[in-house]
Design an enzyme around this catalytic site. Structure first.
Site, PDB file in Angstrom:
ATOM      1  N   LYS A   1       2.072   4.724   1.662  1.00  0.00           N
ATOM      2  CA  LYS A   1       2.152   5.249   3.021  1.00  0.00           C
ATOM      3  C   LYS A   1       1.753   6.715   2.952  1.00  0.00           C
ATOM      4  CE  LYS A   1       5.167   5.414   7.043  1.00  0.00           C
ATOM      5  NZ  LYS A   1       4.881   6.775   7.429  1.00  0.00           N
TER       6      LYS A   1
ATOM      7  N   CYS B   1      15.906  48.910   6.630  1.00  0.00           N
ATOM      8  CA  CYS B   1      15.011  48.414   5.582  1.00  0.00           C
ATOM      9  C   CYS B   1      15.677  48.554   4.204  1.00  0.00           C
ATOM     10  CB  CYS B   1      13.699  49.185   5.619  1.00  0.00           C
ATOM     11  SG  CYS B   1      12.577  48.710   4.301  1.00  0.00           S
TER      12      CYS B   1
ATOM     13  N   ASP C   1       1.107  10.442   4.077  1.00  0.00           N
ATOM     14  CA  ASP C   1       1.854  11.311   4.982  1.00  0.00           C
ATOM     15  C   ASP C   1       0.916  12.329   5.641  1.00  0.00           C
ATOM     16  OD1 ASP C   1       3.946  12.338   6.317  1.00  0.00           O
ATOM     17  OD2 ASP C   1       4.798  13.450   4.644  1.00  0.00           O
TER      18      ASP C   1
ATOM     19  N   GLU D   1       0.846  -1.198   0.000  1.00  0.00           N
ATOM     20  CA  GLU D   1       0.000   0.000   0.000  1.00  0.00           C
ATOM     21  C   GLU D   1       0.871   1.234   0.000  1.00  0.00           C
ATOM     22  OE1 GLU D   1      -2.355  -0.104   3.569  1.00  0.00           O
ATOM     23  OE2 GLU D   1      -2.725  -2.242   3.290  1.00  0.00           O
TER      24      GLU D   1
ATOM     25  N   CYS E   1       9.854  46.512   9.298  1.00  0.00           N
ATOM     26  CA  CYS E   1      10.147  47.897   8.945  1.00  0.00           C
ATOM     27  C   CYS E   1       8.958  48.700   9.469  1.00  0.00           C
ATOM     28  CB  CYS E   1      10.247  48.057   7.427  1.00  0.00           C
ATOM     29  SG  CYS E   1      10.146  49.793   6.943  1.00  0.00           S
TER      30      CYS E   1
ATOM     31  N   CYS F   1      13.427  51.306   2.213  1.00  0.00           N
ATOM     32  CA  CYS F   1      13.256  52.715   2.571  1.00  0.00           C
ATOM     33  C   CYS F   1      14.310  53.206   3.558  1.00  0.00           C
ATOM     34  CB  CYS F   1      11.857  52.961   3.131  1.00  0.00           C
ATOM     35  SG  CYS F   1      11.616  52.254   4.773  1.00  0.00           S
TER      36      CYS F   1
ATOM     37  N   TYR G   1      -7.046   2.464   6.245  1.00  0.00           N
ATOM     38  CA  TYR G   1      -6.216   1.328   5.829  1.00  0.00           C
ATOM     39  C   TYR G   1      -6.134   0.179   6.828  1.00  0.00           C
ATOM     40  CZ  TYR G   1      -3.034   4.440   8.356  1.00  0.00           C
ATOM     41  OH  TYR G   1      -2.490   5.282   9.263  1.00  0.00           O
TER      42      TYR G   1
ATOM     43  N   CYS H   1       6.891  53.243   3.010  1.00  0.00           N
ATOM     44  CA  CYS H   1       7.767  52.188   2.488  1.00  0.00           C
ATOM     45  C   CYS H   1       7.034  51.508   1.323  1.00  0.00           C
ATOM     46  CB  CYS H   1       8.091  51.204   3.610  1.00  0.00           C
ATOM     47  SG  CYS H   1       9.150  49.859   3.089  1.00  0.00           S
TER      48      CYS H   1
ATOM     49  N   LYS I   1      10.460   3.957   3.405  1.00  0.00           N
ATOM     50  CA  LYS I   1      10.333   5.408   3.187  1.00  0.00           C
ATOM     51  C   LYS I   1      11.077   5.832   1.918  1.00  0.00           C
ATOM     52  CE  LYS I   1       9.518   7.990   6.585  1.00  0.00           C
ATOM     53  NZ  LYS I   1       9.117   8.393   7.843  1.00  0.00           N
TER      54      LYS I   1
HETATM   55  S1  IVH Z   1      -0.786   0.447   8.926  1.00  0.00           S
HETATM   56  C1  IVH Z   1      -0.248  -1.796  12.809  1.00  0.00           C
HETATM   57  N1  IVH Z   1      -0.947   1.525   6.540  1.00  0.00           N
HETATM   58  O1  IVH Z   1       2.364   5.280   9.024  1.00  0.00           O
HETATM   59  C2  IVH Z   1      -0.322  -1.135  11.494  1.00  0.00           C
HETATM   60  N2  IVH Z   1      -0.046   2.848   8.296  1.00  0.00           N
HETATM   61  O2  IVH Z   1       4.481   4.119  11.495  1.00  0.00           O
HETATM   62  C3  IVH Z   1      -0.806   0.229  11.575  1.00  0.00           C
HETATM   63  N3  IVH Z   1       0.514   5.144   7.620  1.00  0.00           N
HETATM   64  O3  IVH Z   1       1.217   5.277  12.323  1.00  0.00           O
HETATM   65  C4  IVH Z   1      -0.473   1.148  10.482  1.00  0.00           C
HETATM   66  N4  IVH Z   1      -0.098   4.967   5.523  1.00  0.00           N
HETATM   67  O4  IVH Z   1       0.068   6.799  10.619  1.00  0.00           O
HETATM   68  C5  IVH Z   1      -0.566   1.700   7.822  1.00  0.00           C
HETATM   69  N5  IVH Z   1      -1.218   2.354   4.369  1.00  0.00           N
HETATM   70  C6  IVH Z   1      -0.839   2.542   5.650  1.00  0.00           C
HETATM   71  C7  IVH Z   1      -0.320   3.763   6.121  1.00  0.00           C
HETATM   72  C8  IVH Z   1       0.078   3.881   7.452  1.00  0.00           C
HETATM   73  C9  IVH Z   1       0.392   5.780   6.444  1.00  0.00           C
HETATM   74  C10 IVH Z   1       1.089   5.777   8.830  1.00  0.00           C
HETATM   75  C11 IVH Z   1       0.354   5.525  10.101  1.00  0.00           C
HETATM   76  C12 IVH Z   1       1.310   4.811  11.031  1.00  0.00           C
HETATM   77  C13 IVH Z   1       2.629   5.133  10.389  1.00  0.00           C
HETATM   78  C14 IVH Z   1       3.609   3.989  10.502  1.00  0.00           C
END
Ligand code: IVH
Length: 680
Positions: free
Chosen positions: A116, A409, A118, A114, A427, A412, A227, A433, A314
């Site tokens: 991740k 500034c 942010d 999946e 300023c 001016c 998720y 200005c 990451k």
């Molecule tokens: S699963 C026990 N799936 O990433 C499993 N986490 O440190 C729980 N996150 O705290 C998390 N996308 O905030 C999972 N597709 C995804 C995610 C995801 C982002 C975040 C989540 C978690 C951190 C992992």
């Protein structure tokens, strides 16, 4: 450094990591990347393993961080919200894969891949298909109850669709995000108001979710991807099936989920998204890999902090090195002076970067810059480029002096001032200005203010240079002849400009007040003040304590407004704008539009922001019709607190949408922003 003992280094690292945790979770303003943080944490963990005598249960290695804020009720999670172990390269991914393979003793297994997301993680509890509670991750054990704010997120269903039988009670976890589009809009607004910008959508989402006003949260347009579905009586044996199930109940579950059967397939998923993620509407910072079978997840179990059946990979933050050529300074509308690093052009995340904001004197000093330095530039979450450090090894002995913040500034020549407790340097010469005057004019004519769209900022600047206008009040005295200045060919456009300015005389008082550009008085505050005082005269006469009594007006705004009103130049400006015929009083509100045309609305329950009667009025003013009982003709129910159970049942039975007051206000306020499909 050479003489530091391991014991001293442990203490040093603990302090440093605690500071970074504070910057990240409490201030929402990290100063190092996640990768650097993890490297420090790993260093500490290995030193602690070698020196068990130094064990301390308060060590940063023993906890997963906290984002608790004091404004919300703290609630214990039903099961801890664990975080995932992080990896940064293929080698680590392979090790994870092999650990899983060995842990399962040769059974076949699938890995669910999946994205991740942010943002910030959230736990949602549903009872009988209704959202009853939403809690942030907090320290993993307890989080903040942010249910009211979460209710404003349109992609989170408040009431589940019942095509499929869902369990009477379950928990679902996911990520709250601010889409790029909302993020950019929010930062543009903040820039206009000279408020500090959010460094990335995660900080913006987190700051937003902790706001006390759900109405503002609603306007910021957060989103959420889910998720992780928890619960015993869910008829699915795999994580993947659970995701599909959650999607069918109306949750936003990504379509970009893939089942991998080999390491190669996992790598292919990583490669695909490392490239393709830049086209997504939301920020992602990696990939999450989860063992698909729930039975196998159970078999693998957890370490004290992370599941053994899942891991995060990451993406690398985009980084580049280039040379610092000079530091220049920009003066904004409120006089705030921002240092800007000018660098040799360098390619970063697909764009050529030449300049980076250094934010303010403290941030600039912390970098300890010399002209000619090789600096590291990073796009934190692919947004505004930031200088994150200096490669001091490339410095030569004849390098110049440390870059010092200017004292006068650049526009001016006035001596700059820094007010106590403020990060910005100003300023003080607001009367003459140039960029301050031009900034105020630009703000005045902007869309949310007087909306004079026949006059752009560049043209206004030429009028200023030609001596036609010195401040915004002069706009209303401009004539076609002035603008033409002897060039007949300019007649048509000059005519348009004068007409556009004249039309702005009809702009309602709350926007006129916003257009004045009083520091900290944004659109919302201007509306609150305009409603509370009714006229500019009443506001100019108001005392600080009277302002403070108004809901939504805090001490900073109160003090700034009173000081602004007391200034002679501002009094004169207000008088001249009044003479020019601008709206200086709230009018009996005319019909606001037809945003609810043809819609039949039932108002039920009690409300926080307006009375029931006010809401009924608002419905009519927007072209809608009020009805007292729910029927198949009802478009939606404006549902407040304590809505009667029989009404609720009836609405559910007929499948009629329940709309919260925040959603309703957004609906009538911002109809020009494309609305998302509701998921009820
Ligand atoms: S699963 C026990 N799936 O990433 C499993 N986490 O440190 C729980 N996150 O705290 C998390 N996308 O905030 C999972 N597709 C995804 C995610 C995801 C982002 C975040 C989540 C978690 C951190 C992992």
């Amino acid at each position: 450094m050479a003489d530091t003992t391991p014991q001293e280094r442990i203490l040093e690292l603990r302090k440093e990591l605690n500071d970074h945790n504070y910057n990240y979770y409490i201030l929402n303003s990290p100063t190092i990347s996640d990768q650097e943080f993890d490297a420090l944490l790993r260093e500490l963990a290995s030193l602690e393993a070698e020196h068990p005598e130094m064990a301390d249960e308060n060590s940063p290695t023993r906890r997963v961080g906290s984002d608790l804020s004091n404004d919300f009720k703290h609630v214990e999670h039903e099961s801890p919200m664990l975080s995932l172990g992080n990896t940064y390269n293929r080698e680590d991914v392979r090790e994870f894969y092999e650990r899983v393979r060995d842990g399962l003793g040769g059974q076949p297994f699938e890995i669910c891949c999946e994205l991740k997301y942010d943002g910030l993680s959230i736990s949602l509890i549903y009872e009988n298909g209704r959202l009853v509670r939403a809690v942030t991750r907090g320290d993993g054990v307890r989080g903040d109850d942010v249910t009211q704010n979460i209710r404003t997120i349109r992609s989170i269903p408040l009431q589940l669709r019942d095509e499929l039988p869902y369990p009477a009670r379950f928990e679902i976890r996911g990520e709250v995000l601010m889409p790029w589009e909302s993020f950019e809009k929010l930062n543009a607004e903040r820039e206009l108001k000279e408020e500090s910008l959010f460094a990335n959508p995660r900080n913006a989402a987190s700051g937003t979710l902790k706001l006390k006003s759900s109405a503002i949260v609603a306007r910021r347009r957060l989103d959420a991807y889910l998720y992780f579905l928890l619960g015993d009586d869910i008829a699915a044996d795999t994580h993947f099936e659970r995701l599909q199930m959650a999607r069918s109940w109306g949750f936003k579950v990504s379509e970009d989920v893939c089942l991998a059967h080999s390491l190669e397939e996992i790598y292919a998923f990583i490669d695909l998204w490392d490239e393709k993620r830049s086209s997504l509407p939301i920020a992602t910072d990696g990939i999450v890999l989860k063992v698909n079978s729930l039975a196998q997840q159970e078999e693998l179990g957890f370490t004290s902090k992370n599941p053994r059946w899942a891991i995060a990979y990451k993406f690398q933050a985009e980084k580049a090195t280039t040379r610092l050529l000079k530091v220049t300074y920009q003066v904004g509308r409120t006089g705030a002076v921002t240092p800007v690093a000018n660098m040799e052009p360098v390619l970063l995340a697909g764009t050529m970067v030449r300049r980076a904001s250094l934010h303010n004197e403290d941030v600039m000093n912390a970098l300890d810059l010399r002209i000619g330095d090789y600096v590291y530039v990073e796009k934190a979450g692919e947004i505004i480029p930031q200088i994150v450090g200096v490669d001091t090894s490339k410095r030569t002995s004849d390098d110049g002096e440390r870059v010092k913040f200017i004292t006068t500034c650049p526009e001016c020549g006035s001596t700059l001032v820094r007010y106590e407790g403020e990060a910005a340097t100003y300023c003080p010469n607001d009367a003459s200005c140039r960029p301050q005057i031009l900034g105020r004019i630009e703000h005045f004519i902007s869309r949310d203010a007087m909306d004079i769209n026949t006059l752009g900022p560049e043209t206004a600047a030429t009028y200023f240079s030609r001596g036609l206008i010195k401040n915004v009040a002069d706009l209303y005295q401009l004539t076609v002849a002035d603008i033409c200045g002897g060039y007949p060919s300019r007649r048509l456009s000059a005519h348009n400009v004068v007409e556009g300015i004249a039309k702005s005389r009809k702009v309602p008082f709350d926007r006129v007040l916003y257009a004045m550009g009083i520091r900290f008085v944004g659109r919302v505050a201007a509306r609150i003040l305009a409603r509370a005082f009714g006229s500019m005269d009443a506001l100019m006469a108001a005392r600080q304590d009277e302002l403070l009594r108004i809901d939504g007006i805090g001490p900073v705004i109160a003090e700034t407004v009173v000081a602004w009103c007391a200034e002679e130049a501002n009094k004169q400006l207000v008088e001249r704008l009044k003479e020019a015929g601008l709206q200086m009083e709230m009018k009996e509100e005319a019909p606001l539009g037809d945003k609810l045309a043809g819609q039949v609305v039932v108002v039920s329950g009690t409300f926080n922001m307006h009375s029931r009667d006010e809401y009924k009025n608002l419905i009519e003013k927007n072209g809608g019709r009020n009805a007292s009982s729910i029927s198949s003709k009802t478009t939606f129910v404006l549902a407040g607190n304590n809505m009667g159970p029989s009404k609720l049942e009836k609405a559910q039975a007929l499948g009629i949408r329940l709309v919260t007051e925040e959603e309703f206000l957004t609906m009538i306020d911002e109809a020009d922003v494309p609305r998302q499909q509701s998921l009820f």
